[in-house]
Design an enzyme around this catalytic site. Sequence first.
Site, mmCIF file in Angstrom:
data_model
loop_
_atom_site.group_PDB
_atom_site.id
_atom_site.type_symbol
_atom_site.label_atom_id
_atom_site.label_comp_id
_atom_site.label_asym_id
_atom_site.label_seq_id
_atom_site.Cartn_x
_atom_site.Cartn_y
_atom_site.Cartn_z
ATOM 1 N N SER A 289 0.826 -1.209 0.000
ATOM 2 C CA SER A 289 0.000 0.000 0.000
ATOM 3 C C SER A 289 0.853 1.249 0.000
ATOM 4 C CB SER A 289 -0.921 -0.007 1.211
ATOM 5 O OG SER A 289 -0.187 -0.310 2.374
ATOM 6 N N GLU B 59 -5.474 -0.943 -7.993
ATOM 7 C CA GLU B 59 -4.492 -0.007 -8.548
ATOM 8 C C GLU B 59 -3.358 -0.843 -9.133
ATOM 9 O OE1 GLU B 59 -3.431 2.503 -5.149
ATOM 10 O OE2 GLU B 59 -3.800 4.283 -6.342
ATOM 11 N N HIS C 126 -2.537 -3.412 -6.262
ATOM 12 C CA HIS C 126 -2.993 -2.959 -4.945
ATOM 13 C C HIS C 126 -4.497 -3.159 -4.814
ATOM 14 C CE1 HIS C 126 -3.436 0.653 -1.993
ATOM 15 N NE2 HIS C 126 -3.389 -0.495 -1.345
ATOM 16 N N ASN D 239 -3.904 5.968 -1.450
ATOM 17 C CA ASN D 239 -3.528 6.326 -0.085
ATOM 18 C C ASN D 239 -3.000 7.751 0.034
ATOM 19 O OD1 ASN D 239 -4.336 4.120 1.458
ATOM 20 N ND2 ASN D 239 -2.664 2.893 0.623
HETATM 21 N N1 3HC Z 1 -14.789 -9.374 4.177
HETATM 22 C C1 3HC Z 1 -15.540 -9.901 3.172
HETATM 23 N N2 3HC Z 1 -16.755 -9.420 2.862
HETATM 24 C C2 3HC Z 1 -17.246 -8.425 3.608
HETATM 25 C C3 3HC Z 1 -16.544 -7.844 4.673
HETATM 26 C C4 3HC Z 1 -15.260 -8.364 4.953
HETATM 27 N N3 3HC Z 1 -14.493 -7.850 5.925
HETATM 28 N N4 3HC Z 1 -17.296 -6.865 5.233
HETATM 29 C C5 3HC Z 1 -18.435 -6.833 4.538
HETATM 30 N N5 3HC Z 1 -18.397 -7.766 3.558
HETATM 31 C C6 3HC Z 1 -19.444 -8.069 2.591
HETATM 32 C C7 3HC Z 1 -20.662 -8.634 3.269
HETATM 33 O O1 3HC Z 1 -20.546 -10.033 3.427
HETATM 34 C C8 3HC Z 1 -21.746 -8.249 2.289
HETATM 35 O O2 3HC Z 1 -21.696 -9.102 1.167
HETATM 36 P P1 3HC Z 1 -22.898 -10.064 0.759
HETATM 37 O O3 3HC Z 1 -24.055 -9.797 1.633
HETATM 38 O O4 3HC Z 1 -23.136 -9.711 -0.657
HETATM 39 O O5 3HC Z 1 -22.332 -11.438 0.901
HETATM 40 C C9 3HC Z 1 -21.275 -6.909 1.743
HETATM 41 O O6 3HC Z 1 -19.873 -6.826 2.036
HETATM 42 C C10 3HC Z 1 -21.975 -5.742 2.398
HETATM 43 O O7 3HC Z 1 -21.770 -5.890 3.789
HETATM 44 P P2 3HC Z 1 -22.768 -5.363 4.896
HETATM 45 O O8 3HC Z 1 -24.167 -5.313 4.324
HETATM 46 O O9 3HC Z 1 -22.562 -6.120 6.147
HETATM 47 O O10 3HC Z 1 -22.232 -3.944 5.254
HETATM 48 P P3 3HC Z 1 -22.183 -2.621 4.449
HETATM 49 O O11 3HC Z 1 -23.213 -2.506 3.398
HETATM 50 O O12 3HC Z 1 -22.112 -1.618 5.513
HETATM 51 O O13 3HC Z 1 -20.758 -2.675 3.699
HETATM 52 C C11 3HC Z 1 -18.448 -2.342 3.567
HETATM 53 C C12 3HC Z 1 -19.577 -2.956 4.386
HETATM 54 C C13 3HC Z 1 -18.404 -3.001 2.217
HETATM 55 C C14 3HC Z 1 -17.169 -2.629 4.331
HETATM 56 C C15 3HC Z 1 -18.727 -0.804 3.395
HETATM 57 O O14 3HC Z 1 -18.924 -0.216 4.656
HETATM 58 C C16 3HC Z 1 -17.609 -0.088 2.692
HETATM 59 O O15 3HC Z 1 -17.507 -0.083 1.481
HETATM 60 N N6 3HC Z 1 -16.718 0.577 3.492
HETATM 61 C C17 3HC Z 1 -15.567 1.273 2.947
HETATM 62 C C18 3HC Z 1 -14.452 0.292 2.712
HETATM 63 C C19 3HC Z 1 -13.246 0.958 2.128
HETATM 64 O O16 3HC Z 1 -13.168 2.157 1.882
HETATM 65 N N7 3HC Z 1 -12.215 0.138 1.879
HETATM 66 C C20 3HC Z 1 -10.952 0.609 1.362
HETATM 67 C C21 3HC Z 1 -9.981 0.704 2.502
HETATM 68 S S1 3HC Z 1 -8.437 1.376 1.960
HETATM 69 C C22 3HC Z 1 -7.537 0.028 1.515
HETATM 70 O O17 3HC Z 1 -7.938 -1.105 1.624
HETATM 71 C C23 3HC Z 1 -6.187 0.339 0.935
HETATM 72 C C24 3HC Z 1 -5.094 0.002 1.872
HETATM 73 O O18 3HC Z 1 -3.877 0.198 1.204
HETATM 74 C C25 3HC Z 1 -5.114 0.790 3.148
#
Ligand code: 3HC
Length: 295
Positions: free
Chosen positions: A125, A158, A146, A196
């Site tokens: 990352s 990415e 990424h 990031n």
């Molecule tokens: N692992 C796998 N699947 C997951 C999960 C996890 N940790 N968390 C949620 N899900 C799945 C659920 O199973 C559900 O899928 P399904 O019902 O179709 O099987 C789907 O995601 C939606 O989940 P929920 O209904 O429970 O919850 P939400 O609608 O609130 O969504 C979220 C959860 C997808 C995590 C949403 O809140 C979101 O998009 N958050 C932002 C995440 C984000 O920005 N991520 C990027 C982080 S930065 C990064 O990774 C880069 C690194 O370099 C730092």
Amino acid sequence: MDQSTHPPIQTVGVIGAGTMGRGIAHVLLGHGYSVLLTDTSPGALAAATRSITAGLARDVEKGRLTAEAKEKAFESLQPSSDLAGMVSADFIIEAAPENVDLKADIFRRLEPLARPEVIFASNTSSISITRLASATSRAGRFCGLHFFNPVPVMKLVEVVAGMETLPETLAKASSLASSLGKTPIQVNDFPGFVSNRVLMPMINEAVYAVMEGVADVQSVDAVMKLGMNHPMGPLELADLIGLDVCLDILKALYEGFHDPKYRASPLLEKMVHAGRLGRKSGRGFYNYCPTTQTE
Ligand code: 3HC
């Protein structure tokens, strides 16, 4: 060898069975690839196998995968604590912890094992792709790939071009990402890439706002969710990513640009020192241990 004459990718090596490695393995298996998953920790491999199994079962429940495809996917996962199996990989994705020496050492050890035409990709990352590529003798066939957490849900990958990365490497890596139902976006190798570089200053600023008493944690998150339509507030998201990971990325931005605008909030540093790393440690800006729930 001309890359266009290469056989298609069938077997992908994934190094590291943590959150990102297991998510990447799950998505690859769900899209018909065989996966060689390696990690030095047998415990991490066992936990990853359980989580991938549960994820694939969920895919069947949700109608994203047939029961037959799930069975085939289970059989296509080969967990191992030995890198030697990477000899049969057609493409290798490293998703080890964010430590430059550790990652460079993995690539150095992979170099004589993997076939010369195989592309090495790092899920880093924040570490320079150009720097990691220099640990190998295949900088042209080295790129960043990424993924985002949670990997099965997030659409973006990415694809990061190091200084020596060949265009055909980027094309092949992008095509692999597309075959997983992801949208590849090509970016150049600069600290934090695009994702990031934009995300972490926002998270950092949210931590400063809490530290300076502008608003409490819940209110800062509510502002960004309700006012900007973000699915999660920045502090909730920091807990998901891991506060230690956020701090490491901010340090990489600060050191990479020598610009004080990336200076990590002292509150973020203090929380990491206290072991409040977010969801993975049970406590970050929020409390995830039901028995000690105080917030
Ligand atoms: N692992 C796998 N699947 C997951 C999960 C996890 N940790 N968390 C949620 N899900 C799945 C659920 O199973 C559900 O899928 P399904 O019902 O179709 O099987 C789907 O995601 C939606 O989940 P929920 O209904 O429970 O919850 P939400 O609608 O609130 O969504 C979220 C959860 C997808 C995590 C949403 O809140 C979101 O998009 N958050 C932002 C995440 C984000 O920005 N991520 C990027 C982080 S930065 C990064 O990774 C880069 C690194 O370099 C730092």
